[in-house]
Design an enzyme around this catalytic site. Sequence first.
Site, PDB file in Angstrom:
ATOM      1  N   HIS B 215       0.794  -1.216   0.000  1.00  9.62           N
ATOM      2  CA  HIS B 215       0.000   0.000   0.000  1.00  9.62           C
ATOM      3  C   HIS B 215       0.829   1.270   0.000  1.00  9.62           C
ATOM      4  O   HIS B 215       0.523   2.207  -0.725  1.00  9.62           O
ATOM      5  CB  HIS B 215      -1.077   0.045   1.077  1.00  9.62           C
ATOM      6  CG  HIS B 215      -2.164   0.972   0.621  1.00  9.62           C
ATOM      7  ND1 HIS B 215      -3.017   0.649  -0.404  1.00  9.62           N
ATOM      8  CD2 HIS B 215      -2.447   2.242   0.948  1.00  9.62           C
ATOM      9  CE1 HIS B 215      -3.793   1.669  -0.669  1.00  9.62           C
ATOM     10  NE2 HIS B 215      -3.469   2.648   0.123  1.00  9.62           N
ATOM     11  N   TYR B 219       1.713   5.438  -2.300  1.00  7.40           N
ATOM     12  CA  TYR B 219       1.961   6.823  -1.906  1.00  7.40           C
ATOM     13  C   TYR B 219       3.323   7.288  -2.373  1.00  7.40           C
ATOM     14  O   TYR B 219       3.530   8.484  -2.594  1.00  7.40           O
ATOM     15  CB  TYR B 219       1.762   6.984  -0.391  1.00  7.40           C
ATOM     16  CG  TYR B 219       0.302   6.792  -0.083  1.00  7.40           C
ATOM     17  CD1 TYR B 219      -0.592   7.817  -0.331  1.00  7.40           C
ATOM     18  CD2 TYR B 219      -0.190   5.575   0.335  1.00  7.40           C
ATOM     19  CE1 TYR B 219      -1.938   7.630  -0.143  1.00  7.40           C
ATOM     20  CE2 TYR B 219      -1.532   5.371   0.531  1.00  7.40           C
ATOM     21  CZ  TYR B 219      -2.411   6.403   0.286  1.00  7.40           C
ATOM     22  OH  TYR B 219      -3.750   6.214   0.454  1.00  7.40           O
ATOM     23  N   HIS B 366      -9.921   0.237 -10.036  1.00  5.03           N
ATOM     24  CA  HIS B 366      -9.587   1.252  -9.028  1.00  5.03           C
ATOM     25  C   HIS B 366      -8.125   1.695  -9.153  1.00  5.03           C
ATOM     26  O   HIS B 366      -7.830   2.875  -9.240  1.00  5.03           O
ATOM     27  CB  HIS B 366      -9.848   0.690  -7.628  1.00  5.03           C
ATOM     28  CG  HIS B 366      -9.218   1.506  -6.539  1.00  5.03           C
ATOM     29  ND1 HIS B 366      -9.732   2.718  -6.147  1.00  5.03           N
ATOM     30  CD2 HIS B 366      -8.102   1.319  -5.804  1.00  5.03           C
ATOM     31  CE1 HIS B 366      -8.966   3.234  -5.192  1.00  5.03           C
ATOM     32  NE2 HIS B 366      -7.965   2.397  -4.969  1.00  5.03           N
ATOM     33  N   PHE B 367      -7.197   0.732  -9.167  1.00  3.75           N
ATOM     34  CA  PHE B 367      -5.812   1.211  -9.143  1.00  3.75           C
ATOM     35  C   PHE B 367      -5.360   1.753 -10.492  1.00  3.75           C
ATOM     36  O   PHE B 367      -4.440   2.562 -10.549  1.00  3.75           O
ATOM     37  CB  PHE B 367      -4.839   0.196  -8.516  1.00  3.75           C
ATOM     38  CG  PHE B 367      -4.638  -1.108  -9.215  1.00  3.75           C
ATOM     39  CD1 PHE B 367      -3.953  -1.179 -10.411  1.00  3.75           C
ATOM     40  CD2 PHE B 367      -5.088  -2.283  -8.634  1.00  3.75           C
ATOM     41  CE1 PHE B 367      -3.739  -2.392 -11.030  1.00  3.75           C
ATOM     42  CE2 PHE B 367      -4.871  -3.505  -9.246  1.00  3.75           C
ATOM     43  CZ  PHE B 367      -4.203  -3.558 -10.449  1.00  3.75           C
ATOM     44  N   HIS B 368      -6.032   1.360 -11.561  1.00  3.84           N
ATOM     45  CA  HIS B 368      -5.707   2.017 -12.833  1.00  3.84           C
ATOM     46  C   HIS B 368      -6.195   3.464 -12.828  1.00  3.84           C
ATOM     47  O   HIS B 368      -5.530   4.352 -13.344  1.00  3.84           O
ATOM     48  CB  HIS B 368      -6.288   1.238 -14.013  1.00  3.84           C
ATOM     49  CG  HIS B 368      -5.436   0.075 -14.426  1.00  3.84           C
ATOM     50  ND1 HIS B 368      -5.503  -1.146 -13.812  1.00  3.84           N
ATOM     51  CD2 HIS B 368      -4.447  -0.030 -15.358  1.00  3.84           C
ATOM     52  CE1 HIS B 368      -4.612  -1.966 -14.371  1.00  3.84           C
ATOM     53  NE2 HIS B 368      -3.955  -1.310 -15.300  1.00  3.84           N
ATOM     54  N   ARG B 429     -10.847 -10.915 -10.962  1.00  2.07           N
ATOM     55  CA  ARG B 429      -9.661 -10.371 -11.615  1.00  2.07           C
ATOM     56  C   ARG B 429      -8.652 -11.491 -11.860  1.00  2.07           C
ATOM     57  O   ARG B 429      -8.856 -12.617 -11.448  1.00  2.07           O
ATOM     58  CB  ARG B 429      -9.056  -9.256 -10.757  1.00  2.07           C
ATOM     59  CG  ARG B 429      -8.538  -9.737  -9.421  1.00  2.07           C
ATOM     60  CD  ARG B 429      -8.095  -8.584  -8.534  1.00  2.07           C
ATOM     61  NE  ARG B 429      -6.801  -8.074  -8.921  1.00  2.07           N
ATOM     62  CZ  ARG B 429      -5.944  -7.504  -8.065  1.00  2.07           C
ATOM     63  NH1 ARG B 429      -6.234  -7.412  -6.789  1.00  2.07           N
ATOM     64  NH2 ARG B 429      -4.800  -7.031  -8.475  1.00  2.07           N
ATOM     65  N   ARG B 430      -7.568 -11.161 -12.526  1.00  2.00           N
ATOM     66  CA  ARG B 430      -6.467 -12.083 -12.838  1.00  2.00           C
ATOM     67  C   ARG B 430      -6.933 -13.279 -13.663  1.00  2.00           C
ATOM     68  O   ARG B 430      -6.447 -14.375 -13.506  1.00  2.00           O
ATOM     69  CB  ARG B 430      -5.794 -12.609 -11.574  1.00  2.00           C
ATOM     70  CG  ARG B 430      -5.278 -11.549 -10.656  1.00  2.00           C
ATOM     71  CD  ARG B 430      -4.484 -12.151  -9.517  1.00  2.00           C
ATOM     72  NE  ARG B 430      -4.386 -11.218  -8.432  1.00  2.00           N
ATOM     73  CZ  ARG B 430      -5.118 -11.290  -7.324  1.00  2.00           C
ATOM     74  NH1 ARG B 430      -5.970 -12.274  -7.159  1.00  2.00           N
ATOM     75  NH2 ARG B 430      -4.989 -10.373  -6.395  1.00  2.00           N
TER      76      ARG B 430
END
Lengths: 271, 540
Positions: B215, B219, B366-368, B429-430
Amino acid sequence: MSTRDLFTFRNSHFRTGVGITAAIFVVTAIAGFIVLPFAQPWVQFANIWDAICSAAGVPQRAAGVTAPEQAKRLSGVVLTSNTLSRPSQEAIGRGATLAQRCAICHGPTGVSRADSPNLAGQYAAVIYKELHDFRSGARTNAVMSPFAVNLTDQEIADLSNYYAYLPRLPAYHPTPQLPKPNIVIYGAPMRGIAPCGSCHGSLDNKTGSPWLEGQSEAYMKAQLHAFASGERRNDISQQMRNIARAMTPQEIEQAAAYYASQPPDVVKAVD
Amino acid sequence: MLVNRKLILAHFWLAFAVFGIALTLGAWQMFIRSPIGTWLSNPELYYRSLTAHGTVMGYVFPTLVAMAFGYAISESALQQRLVGVRWAWAGFWLIVAGSVMAVIPIALGRASVLYTFYPPLIGNVFYYLGVVLVVVGSWIWVALMSVNLRVWRKANPGAPVPLAMFANVAGSYLWAWTAVGAALELLLQIIPVAAGLKATIDAGLARVFFSWTLHAIVYFWLMPTYIAYYTIVPRAIGGRVYSDSMARISFILFLVVAMPIGMHHTFGDPQVGAGFKFIHSAFTALVALPTLLTVFTICASVEIAARLRGGRGMFGWIGALPWDNPMMLALAFSFVMLGFGGAGGLINMSYQLDASIHNTQWITGHFHLIFGGAIVIMYFAIAYDLWPHLTGRELIDLRLMRTQLWLWFIGMIVTTFPWHWVGILGMPRRMAYFDFGDPAIAPQALSVTLSAIGGFILLASGIMFIVILARGMRAPQADAGPYRFALAVHQPTTVPVALNTHALWVALMIGLTLTNYGYPILNLALSSGTSVPAVYVGAQ
């Protein structure tokens, strides 16, 4: 002003920073380790310490509960991709002598004429696992079990090395090669079935999975049905039972017929 | 004062070159998994590509951008030549060597383990060693940032550290500490197994170690973006930073609370106690604070620029902003994507809501959106802003730059919104392949097709970006003047020692890591019987 003036409670930034951080940690810890465990009415804790240990994930055995007895024996074989990967010539030679008693069903060259599996060139880890399972009773067969029950660990390893050493020969009655059915190359994702080829060669091979090309159609069908009914249960994570249960009878027919029609020389070489 | 331009340009070019390759792979993956592509019949090729895409986009690309930007900040904000240039080049070449070493086994199909490693899957040992080299190269950068700040402090005792450098060093410390989790996983667990010294691995412990990195690494990716928000955007649009202290507090908060929250990635994992999951969830909620502070401060800074340009009224000032300035455009797009992505993140971090989207395509969406969208679009902006100072040539084609940013924004929305949606519908996913002919998922075919089209828009935008920078290398020479950072409304003359140094906050970061990770790691490391046999990729 240096950092020496910073790390002291006289510095208001130090007081505030450390104080707020510690306070948040303590409040969340009380909530996570004491309040929330007791907020679950379906879980009973003996005392606060019990609740804290439970929330912290301390491994504990529930008192007074014994593990249920297994009705049938489970496979205890541990395989890695290095199992039996470097056989000696002596081991292969000893295996060849021992294999004479297998020839009646599996053929003198390791190619069967009796709907038993062809063992010539099969992965050593596969034969090793199945012999261990027959010996321990995790897999049973009226013919095989008595043969396996008296084998020593050394004999099992030698037999596995010998058969893995033999060249892969074409099946006795080769049929015309059939096109790949969907179940072999795509699986059925919506029913949780991975493609057969993702473990049994053609796409990839996973340790402990046999190659299937040129094996007896009747044998493969029988094994898939045995997995589906739960009669055969030496797949440690139920991977084959789960797959076979979800397969339709047509898919079982197609997969068995397809693999039986393939020449075994397309199987990837062992490293 | 940018002296070592070659060093900075080398980092940027390597970053954008590997980004271009990984972006192409990403678009291909979207296509081949969608109903418009014909299935490959070989999932292994898909996972090979996915591993390369993730390894480059997660480890190599953002690290190189942060390093390049960090060197540029160190020289121009501190007004001092970079100390340790040879070390910096050594770090660069380590990253080159590491990337090549990691990519070869991936290309050969010997390391299709995805960039998150997923033990007990074990790939070729050179893949992991390559990743270690990349991290070691970046640690040289961390040390250099610290050394350069120390040298500057000696020359300017007691002076406020320029905001850009303060934030840059905070980011480098965050990276140094967060990379330790994955480093422990690799060195103690995975590499011994990959090298054949052991045949079993404690996959649960490995996942806990990885969550330590997984995580806070986000940042670290975010830092250059936030530094650009505070120190580039206000200057580029003719405004001032609303509050220098607020900016420092935001970066400090990231340092403290970005780290002890990674277990919200392991909500579905049985080896972690529920109490620790709750603590991590609560601390994850706190990490929204520095972002909210930043959104407030930057909106205020932008409003200052607008009012200086004659903007009036409650909302009328928005129209007075320099919308033809690529920096303004990038900021607006970044904020919109940060808003949506952040709202999605609040869902991921809460134990109950996460249950409905855990391990679905929602997470990939989300992370894209956050990383590929909000963060990377500011990487583009940083490159556009720095390029004339690095090359000594002008970037003239503002229109092409605006088109590129628009395309990236539209592409990212078109890609990720349907992606989130199919995740809510339960698509895992995956997965390499979906049978859209099956009535159960046939209705999702449209959304997935849209996503794939978005992927190609992104690819077009990425190509434009590289073309713009390459053309910038050949444009007529022009002196861009010294590289400057935005000034605050009240430029600080003195700053309290707590806001001018990192020691207290680094200590809190390490302290919270011990409280939040110490017991779960010890518990798993000391329990026996928790290891499982390794599954070697490509082994027979």
